[in-house]
Design an enzyme around this catalytic site. Structure first.
Site, short mmCIF file in Angstrom:
data_model
loop_
_atom_site.label_atom_id
_atom_site.label_comp_id
_atom_site.label_asym_id
_atom_site.label_seq_id
_atom_site.Cartn_x
_atom_site.Cartn_y
_atom_site.Cartn_z
N ASP A 48 0.85 -1.19 0.00
CA ASP A 48 0.00 0.00 0.00
C ASP A 48 0.89 1.24 0.00
O ASP A 48 1.64 1.47 0.95
CB ASP A 48 -0.90 -0.02 1.25
CG ASP A 48 -2.06 0.96 1.15
OD1 ASP A 48 -2.11 1.72 0.18
OD2 ASP A 48 -2.91 0.96 2.05
N ASP A 49 0.84 2.02 -1.08
CA ASP A 49 1.60 3.27 -1.20
C ASP A 49 3.11 3.04 -1.33
O ASP A 49 3.89 3.97 -1.06
CB ASP A 49 1.34 4.20 -0.01
CG ASP A 49 -0.04 4.82 -0.03
OD1 ASP A 49 -0.84 4.48 -0.92
OD2 ASP A 49 -0.34 5.64 0.86
N CYS A 107 -6.19 4.52 -3.73
CA CYS A 107 -6.40 3.15 -3.22
C CYS A 107 -7.69 2.50 -3.72
O CYS A 107 -7.66 1.45 -4.37
CB CYS A 107 -6.43 3.16 -1.70
SG CYS A 107 -4.95 3.82 -0.92
N HIS A 109 -10.82 -2.21 1.53
CA HIS A 109 -11.06 -0.83 1.09
C HIS A 109 -12.01 -0.70 -0.09
O HIS A 109 -11.93 0.24 -0.88
CB HIS A 109 -9.73 -0.13 0.76
CG HIS A 109 -9.77 1.35 1.04
ND1 HIS A 109 -8.74 2.20 0.75
CD2 HIS A 109 -10.74 2.13 1.58
CE1 HIS A 109 -9.04 3.43 1.10
NE2 HIS A 109 -10.27 3.42 1.60
N ASP A 129 -0.50 -0.65 -4.84
CA ASP A 129 -1.76 -0.18 -5.42
C ASP A 129 -1.60 1.14 -6.16
O ASP A 129 -2.37 1.44 -7.07
CB ASP A 129 -2.86 -0.07 -4.34
CG ASP A 129 -2.45 0.77 -3.14
OD1 ASP A 129 -1.29 1.22 -3.06
OD2 ASP A 129 -3.30 0.96 -2.24
N GLN A 130 -0.61 1.93 -5.82
CA GLN A 130 -0.27 3.15 -6.57
C GLN A 130 1.09 3.63 -6.09
O GLN A 130 1.73 2.97 -5.27
CB GLN A 130 -1.32 4.25 -6.37
CG GLN A 130 -1.42 4.82 -4.97
CD GLN A 130 -2.45 4.14 -4.13
OE1 GLN A 130 -3.51 3.79 -4.62
NE2 GLN A 130 -2.17 3.94 -2.86
#
Length: 637
Positions: free
Chosen positions: A30-31, A70, A131, A337-338
């Site tokens: 995540d991130d 997200c 999420h 995710d990004q």
């Protein structure tokens, strides 16, 4: 006749020895920025296990998230479709779900790869972050829950990890509180003072009830603020196991270890049958956290500690696959995710966001830093080890890739935007199937990418770009994230054009003077955008304000005593495990501490040697945590 019988026998034998369907282990950070892992060029963060994965598989250097946020990115990943097709693209400033009691989420009409694989007889599990919504109409319908989208088992958080979930880490609502609370209170205070002065001077008759009402309004605003600050954490930051809340509020103590151990247990339980495991990490989204074995050991503060603990967890999963001799029949995929959230800087000046390497921008915008993500796939004997592919690929491609390998047909009643990656990964083609990719900033088409079939160029045209602040910065620091419309963006006529194959940092826009085919290229990309727009259908907006805002009747709580909402069944289970381990049941040889094993591997850059066998899953199959009466073993700083 005999020849026919012989051929029939040979055919039956060949079918009997047909390769079994692969297992799938999908690892999503995540991130995490593309500049964070060693295999993508980082020389100061230690990621030996991610590097090992790249050395033993294929590294994609132009792997792209379908969205830089997200919720929409994960919706695209799960469905193989642009998030605008499922209504998971916001038209407002709130682009993700922030409350557990929101009514929006991934629609039940959407088909995830978990649904497809479950129909093919796979055991499916999601461990970590979801999420994508929970409930629709009441707190027990679970219409958006992972178990309603093809997963047999879920253990993790239904929303996301936020600073507000960890005491002392600040709040993501600071700007909103300033606008909705402090400014109204200032207006009320000025009004009260002005009315009082006018009354004292005899210039205006002000009834006492006016003062009373204004004071009541101020008290109500303050009361709502205090309630929000007090209740947000328990009501929104909790762990679930399937449909049951197991820890409310969430505790970060050994959280990565707990989720990693559960993922390893899932693999062990299903070692004899095809399985899909999606291990969706909370790392490295803020609030940052790490266990005592990792805290303070990296060169990059709390962020580096969390990233190195994430890498350790990847190593545990790879070791379990090796131990159970499943590696050769398992496709492992690692991604984020990004891009990294570059605006994550604390009030003390501590950098809590990652690195996007040479790429501009980051999370929440479509500059390359926001959408170019790690993409690593390993399948020994099927995918060539050490291969590097620089073709445009998307996280939407995992959907058709997994579906085809599992023997599932793709849905025919909808557009699937992803493409099967296997021909590219196996060298059967040298060119990506994505001639065009469309980069959305929430609901709004932000940019188009074009990789012509007969060219090495990768053109990227921006219709608008975010206004970075302060001027000259590499992000929107004044608002914490970049927004997608209004005065927060600059529109471009004609669009900004880059060749990211030659200018990956997007530093120098092209012009008719520097690119003779400038107008022709933009015309082709505009036509592609128009054709794409014609394929879109109106769908309910899952991220409308009505769907995003908190609804009390959807609030889940593990206790019946009002809004106290406190329980810890996770610790009860952990205590039982410890008791079992100390009593000699399920206890293998006592392993070394996580950080000692992780650090012993060193930094390996582009791959290197393998991490040593690890800890939570010992060689005997034990999943007992490392118990040390005198405290955890720590490696020297």
């Amino acid at each position: 006749m005999r020849l026919r019988l012989l051929l029939l026998l040979l055919l039956c034998e060949a079918q009997g020895h047909a390769a079994p369907r692969p297992n799938f282990v999908l690892l999503m950070a995540d991130d995490l920025g593309i500049g964070d892992p060693g295999c993508y060029g980082n020389t100061t963060l230690r990621t030996p296990n991610i590097d090992r994965l790249a050395a033993e598989g294929v590294k994609l250097t132009q792997h792209l998230a379908a969205s830089p946020l997200c919720t929409p990115s994960r919706a695209a990943f799960m469905t193989g479709r642009y998030p605008i097709r499922s209504g998971m693209a916001s038209q407002s400033f709130i682009g993700v779900f922030i409350f557990s009691a929101s009514s929006g989420g991934l629609p039940t009409s959407e088909i995830t790869f978990a649904k497809l694989l479950k129909n093919q007889g796979y055991s499916t599990a999601l461990i970590g972050k979801w999420h994508l919504g929970t409930n629709c109409h009441n707190k027990t319908d679970f219409c958006h829950h992972p178990l309603s989208h093809g997963f047999d088992y879920f253990h993790g958080i239904p929303v996301t990890n936020l600073r507000d979930c960890k005491p002392g880490e600040g709040s993501v609502f600071t700007r909103g509180i300033r606008v909705l609370v402090f400014i109204p209170l200032q207006i009320i205070a000025i009004t009260l003072l002005t009315l009082a002065v006018l009354k004292c001077l005899g210039l205006l008759h002000v009834p006492p009830v006016v003062f009373f009402c204004l004071l009541c309004l101020a008290a109500m605003i303050l009361g709502l603020l205090l309630c929000f600050l007090h209740y947000f954490r328990p009501l929104n930051c909790f762990l679930m196991r399937n449909h049951e809340i197991t820890q409310q509020p969430l505790s970060y103590d050994s959280l990565t270890q707990r989720l990693t151990a559960d993922a390893a247990q899932f693999i062990r339980r299903n070692a004899g049958t095809p399985f899909l495991l999606l291990l969706s990490y909370l790392h490295v989204h803020t609030a940052l956290f790490s266990s005592p074995d990792f805290a303070g050991h990296s060169q990059h503060g709390a962020y580096g500690d969390a990233a190195e603990e994430l890498d350790w967890s990847v190593g545990q999963i790879l070791n379990v696959l090796d131990e159970l001799k499943l590696a050769n029949n398992t496709l492992v995929y690692f991604t984020s995710d990004q891009g990294a959230h570059v605006e994550e800087v604390t009030t003390k000046g501590e950098v809590h966001g990652g690195s996007n390497g040479i790429y501009k921008g980051g999370k929440a915008n479509n500059w390359e830093g926001g959408i170019r993500i790690p993409g690593i796939l390993r399948w020994p004997g099927v995918i060539q080890a050490g291969l590097v592919i620089d073709e445009p690929t998307s996280n939407m491609d995992i959907f058709p890739t997994v579906a085809k390998l599992a023997g599932s047909p793709l849905p025919e009643d909808r557009i699937i935007d992803g493409h099967d990656l296997m021909p590219l990964l196996q060298g059967k083609t040298q060119h990506s199937d994505h001639e065009f990719l469309f980069h959305y900033c929430n609901f709004y088409l932000n940019a188009v990418r074009w990789h012509p079939r007969n060219s090495t160029s990768v053109w990227k045209a921006f219709f608008f770009t975010p206004k970075f602040s302060p001027e000259g910065a590499n992000g929107c620091f004044s608002t914490h994230v970049c927004f997608c419309h209004g005065h927060f963006v600059s529109r471009h006529h004609p669009p900004l054009l880059f060749d990211v194959a030659k200018d990956p940092g997007e530093r120098t826009p092209l012009s008719p003077a520097t690119e003779p085919r400038f107008r022709e290229i933009l015309a082709v990309m505009q036509q592609a955008a128009d054709r794409h727009a014609e394929t879109l259908q109106a769908v309910p907006n899952q991220l409308s304000l009505g769907n995003v805002l908190w609804k009390p009747w959807l609030q889940m709580c593990c206790s019946s005593s009002g809004l106290s909402c406190q329980c810890d069944r996770e610790n009860q289970a952990k205590g039982a495990t410890r008791k079992r381990c100390r009593g000699g049941h399920d206890a293998g040889p006592e392993p070394a501490s996580p950080v000692a094993l992780h650090m012993s591997t060193g930094h390996v850059g582009g791959g290197g040697h393998r991490a040593k066998p690890a800890l939570w899953a010992s060689q005997t199959g034990s999943l007992c945590p490392s118990y040390r009466p005198n405290g955890p073993s720590r490696a020297p700083r």
